[in-house]
Design a protein around this motif. Structure first.
Motif, short mmCIF file in Angstrom:
data_model
loop_
_atom_site.label_atom_id
_atom_site.label_comp_id
_atom_site.label_asym_id
_atom_site.label_seq_id
_atom_site.Cartn_x
_atom_site.Cartn_y
_atom_site.Cartn_z
N VAL A 92 0.83 -1.21 0.00
CA VAL A 92 0.00 0.00 0.00
C VAL A 92 0.86 1.26 0.00
O VAL A 92 2.02 1.24 0.40
CB VAL A 92 -0.93 0.07 1.25
N ILE A 93 0.27 2.33 -0.46
CA ILE A 93 0.89 3.66 -0.33
C ILE A 93 0.18 4.37 0.81
O ILE A 93 -1.06 4.39 0.85
CB ILE A 93 0.74 4.47 -1.63
N ARG A 94 0.96 4.93 1.71
CA ARG A 94 0.36 5.67 2.84
C ARG A 94 0.44 7.17 2.56
O ARG A 94 1.48 7.67 2.17
CB ARG A 94 1.13 5.37 4.12
N THR A 95 -0.70 7.82 2.77
CA THR A 95 -0.67 9.27 2.65
C THR A 95 -1.24 9.89 3.92
O THR A 95 -2.22 9.39 4.47
CB THR A 95 -1.50 9.76 1.44
N LEU A 96 -0.60 10.94 4.36
CA LEU A 96 -1.05 11.64 5.56
C LEU A 96 -2.00 12.75 5.16
O LEU A 96 -1.75 13.51 4.24
CB LEU A 96 0.17 12.23 6.29
N SER A 97 -3.13 12.81 5.86
CA SER A 97 -4.03 13.93 5.59
C SER A 97 -4.42 14.59 6.91
O SER A 97 -4.42 13.95 7.95
CB SER A 97 -5.27 13.46 4.83
N ALA A 98 -4.70 15.87 6.83
CA ALA A 98 -5.06 16.62 8.04
C ALA A 98 -6.44 17.23 7.86
O ALA A 98 -6.76 17.74 6.78
CB ALA A 98 -4.04 17.71 8.30
N ASP A 99 -7.27 17.13 8.88
CA ASP A 99 -8.53 17.86 8.86
C ASP A 99 -8.83 18.33 10.28
O ASP A 99 -7.96 18.25 11.15
CB ASP A 99 -9.66 17.00 8.28
N ASP A 100 -10.04 18.83 10.52
CA ASP A 100 -10.36 19.41 11.82
C ASP A 100 -10.27 18.39 12.96
O ASP A 100 -10.03 18.75 14.11
CB ASP A 100 -11.78 20.00 11.79
N LEU A 102 -4.56 4.48 3.53
CA LEU A 102 -3.81 3.43 2.85
C LEU A 102 -4.44 3.17 1.49
O LEU A 102 -5.63 2.88 1.39
CB LEU A 102 -3.85 2.13 3.65
N SER A 103 -3.67 3.30 0.42
CA SER A 103 -4.20 2.97 -0.91
C SER A 103 -3.41 1.82 -1.49
O SER A 103 -2.18 1.90 -1.61
CB SER A 103 -4.06 4.17 -1.85
N PRO A 104 -4.11 0.72 -1.84
CA PRO A 104 -3.40 -0.43 -2.42
C PRO A 104 -2.68 -0.01 -3.70
O PRO A 104 -3.19 0.81 -4.48
CB PRO A 104 -4.52 -1.42 -2.75
N ILE A 105 -1.49 -0.54 -3.91
CA ILE A 105 -0.73 -0.21 -5.11
C ILE A 105 -1.33 -0.90 -6.33
O ILE A 105 -1.51 -0.30 -7.38
CB ILE A 105 0.76 -0.61 -4.93
N GLY A 106 -1.65 -2.18 -6.18
CA GLY A 106 -2.19 -2.93 -7.32
C GLY A 106 -3.70 -2.88 -7.38
O GLY A 106 -4.36 -2.54 -6.40
N LYS A 107 -4.25 -3.19 -8.55
CA LYS A 107 -5.70 -3.22 -8.70
C LYS A 107 -6.17 -4.61 -9.13
O LYS A 107 -7.10 -4.77 -9.90
CB LYS A 107 -6.15 -2.18 -9.73
N GLN A 108 -5.45 -5.62 -8.63
CA GLN A 108 -5.82 -7.00 -8.93
C GLN A 108 -6.73 -7.52 -7.82
O GLN A 108 -6.78 -6.95 -6.74
CB GLN A 108 -4.56 -7.88 -8.99
N TRP A 109 -7.38 -8.64 -8.11
CA TRP A 109 -8.23 -9.24 -7.08
C TRP A 109 -7.42 -9.72 -5.89
O TRP A 109 -7.90 -9.73 -4.77
CB TRP A 109 -9.08 -10.37 -7.69
N THR A 110 -6.16 -10.09 -6.15
CA THR A 110 -5.31 -10.52 -5.03
C THR A 110 -5.01 -9.35 -4.09
O THR A 110 -4.89 -9.54 -2.89
CB THR A 110 -3.98 -11.12 -5.54
N ASN A 111 -4.93 -8.12 -4.66
CA ASN A 111 -4.71 -6.94 -3.81
C ASN A 111 -5.94 -6.70 -2.94
O ASN A 111 -5.83 -6.33 -1.77
CB ASN A 111 -4.43 -5.70 -4.65
N LEU A 112 -7.10 -6.91 -3.54
CA LEU A 112 -8.33 -6.73 -2.79
C LEU A 112 -8.44 -7.78 -1.66
O LEU A 112 -8.82 -7.46 -0.55
CB LEU A 112 -9.51 -6.87 -3.77
N GLU A 113 -8.04 -9.01 -1.97
CA GLU A 113 -8.04 -10.05 -0.94
C GLU A 113 -7.13 -9.66 0.22
O GLU A 113 -7.45 -9.88 1.39
CB GLU A 113 -7.57 -11.38 -1.53
N ALA A 114 -6.00 -9.06 -0.13
CA ALA A 114 -5.04 -8.65 0.90
C ALA A 114 -5.67 -7.59 1.82
O ALA A 114 -5.46 -7.60 3.03
CB ALA A 114 -3.77 -8.10 0.26
N GLU A 115 -6.47 -6.69 1.22
CA GLU A 115 -7.15 -5.66 2.02
C GLU A 115 -8.14 -6.29 3.01
O GLU A 115 -8.24 -5.89 4.16
CB GLU A 115 -7.92 -4.70 1.11
#
Ligand SMILES: [Zn+2]
Length: 187
Positions: free
Chosen positions: A90-98, A105-118
């Motif tokens: 996964v790619i991690r991105t930091l976001s700030a809000d109130d 966390l955004s998965p790098i791949g768009k395969q079904w195996t990536n979805l299974e990992a999630e």
């Protein structure tokens, strides 16, 4: 949560005889579900993808059941879960809000195996961050809905007290009446 939502993709006729319907075989249901869970893959599932998803579901169900039975998952099952999560880069991105800061966390791949990992990761996170002893399977034997009991006194026995809870109350009442009337008949 993703893991229990996924486990409940086998729908049981909870009011009736408990007949099961596997919603992973229903592509419209699958589309709507992925939309709701914000899961993205780049192709329609092949028969092999669906078989693999069902294998993951069976694995998670077996592990969940072990906690319901006051036991622990088998070591082989944890190994299998880890193999599935190995596809979960996964790619991690930091976001700030109130409310503060959040890591997305955004998965790098768009395969079904990536979805299974999630999905596998969602289950693992529940085991580490929550209390596995709160995993439940609905006490209505025709329902078998899997859920996490977040009540203070850990006493939730049904997926929904108004639905399965009431239904079982009515069934117990009827069974008692029947037992009473048959014992009256023999007297
Ligand atoms: Zn239920």
């Amino acid at each position: 949560m993703l893991w229990d939502d996924f486990l409940n993709s086998v729908h049981h006729d909870w009011r009736g005889d408990g007949a099961a319907e596997d919603r992973l075989d229903d592509s419209d249901w699958l589309d709507a579900w992925m939309d709701k869970q914000q899961l993205v893959v780049d192709h329609r599932p092949t028969a092999k993808d669906i078989t693999s998803l069902k294998r993951l579901r069976a694995l998670l169900h077996r592990m969940a059941k072990s906690f319901v039975d006051n036991s622990r998952p088998a070591v082989e099952d944890i190994v299998m879960l880890n193999e599935i999560m190995a596809d979960g880069a996964v790619i991690r991105t930091l976001s700030a809000d109130d409310d503060g800061y959040r890591i997305k966390l955004s998965p790098i791949g768009k395969q079904w195996t990536n979805l299974e990992a999630e999905i596998a990761a969602s289950f693992s996170r529940m085991l580490t961050d929550n209390e596995p002893s709160r995993i439940r399977i609905c006490d209505n034997p025709n329902c078998l809905w899997v859920y996490y009991d977040d009540t203070r006194n850990r006493s939730k026995r049904y997926c929904d007290d108004k639905m399965c809870g009431n239904l079982m109350k009515v069934r117990r009442f009827r069974a008692r009446k029947k037992a009473e009337s048959s014992s009256n008949n023999t007297n």
